[in-house]
Design a protein around this motif. Structure first.
Motif, PDB file in Angstrom:
ATOM      1  N   GLU A  18      41.870  51.455  53.959  1.00 14.90           N
ATOM      2  CA  GLU A  18      41.158  52.215  52.922  1.00 14.90           C
ATOM      3  C   GLU A  18      40.483  51.307  51.900  1.00 14.90           C
ATOM      4  N   VAL A  19      41.019  50.103  51.714  1.00 11.19           N
ATOM      5  CA  VAL A  19      40.429  49.151  50.754  1.00 11.19           C
ATOM      6  C   VAL A  19      39.719  48.005  51.480  1.00 11.19           C
ATOM      7  N   GLU A  56      47.018  51.751  57.543  1.00 10.88           N
ATOM      8  CA  GLU A  56      46.082  52.792  57.098  1.00 10.88           C
ATOM      9  C   GLU A  56      45.631  52.602  55.655  1.00 10.88           C
ATOM     10  N   VAL A  57      46.584  52.367  54.742  1.00  6.62           N
ATOM     11  CA  VAL A  57      46.186  52.261  53.333  1.00  6.62           C
ATOM     12  C   VAL A  57      45.457  50.949  53.034  1.00  6.62           C
ATOM     13  N   ARG A 101      49.984  53.970  48.775  1.00  2.00           N
ATOM     14  CA  ARG A 101      48.820  53.554  47.978  1.00  2.00           C
ATOM     15  C   ARG A 101      49.250  52.955  46.647  1.00  2.00           C
TER      16      ARG A 101
END
Length: 136
Positions: free
Chosen positions: A52-53, A48-49, A119
């Motif tokens: 995000e990037v 998931e994190v 994160r």
């Protein structure tokens, strides 16, 4: 061609994120893998994190250390003390770096607080992987 191995205890979070960043940020001439001294499965919060990037690690798998690949590496990066301490012996020609990062899978608190730890570790890994580009 530089051969790189990211090692962690369970190959579920930190080493998986490092592999994802390295495949994006390092020269294509590098061969990059990650593994663990144990297999814990790919952590969904790591997936998931990284998404995000803009990095998809969802198809990566938790793997055990491959002794043959390990001995052929130019650089091994351990991302936890357990992996550093339990890493099999390598030839003297293999350079080793140790990045003592906290295990985000051990984060406590609400799901939002746990994601914040993921994160933070993700961002630390990115900075450290970017430093490898300078070394090349």
């Amino acid at each position: 061609m530089t051969q790189l191995y990211f090692l962690c205890t369970g190959n579920s979070c930190r080493s998986q994120m490092a592999e994802g960043f390295a495949k994006q940020l390092l020269p294509q001439a590098w061969t990059i893998q990650s593994a663990g001294v144990e297999r814990h499965g790919l952590n969904p919060r790591a997936v998931e994190v990284m998404a995000e990037v803009g990095i998809d690690i969802s198809q990566q798998q938790s793997k055990l250390i491959d002794p043959t690949y390990l001995k052929q590496c130019d650089l091994i990066v351990t991302l936890c003390g357990d992996a550093r301490d339990r890493c099999p012996v390598t030839p003297p020609s293999v350079k080793k770096l140790h990045w003592p990062l906290p295990d985000p899978a051990q984060a406590n608190g609400t799901p939002a607080e746990q994601l914040a730890v993921f994160r933070q570790v993700r961002d630390e890994i990115k900075t450290k992987v970017q430093s490898l580009v300078v070394r090349d």
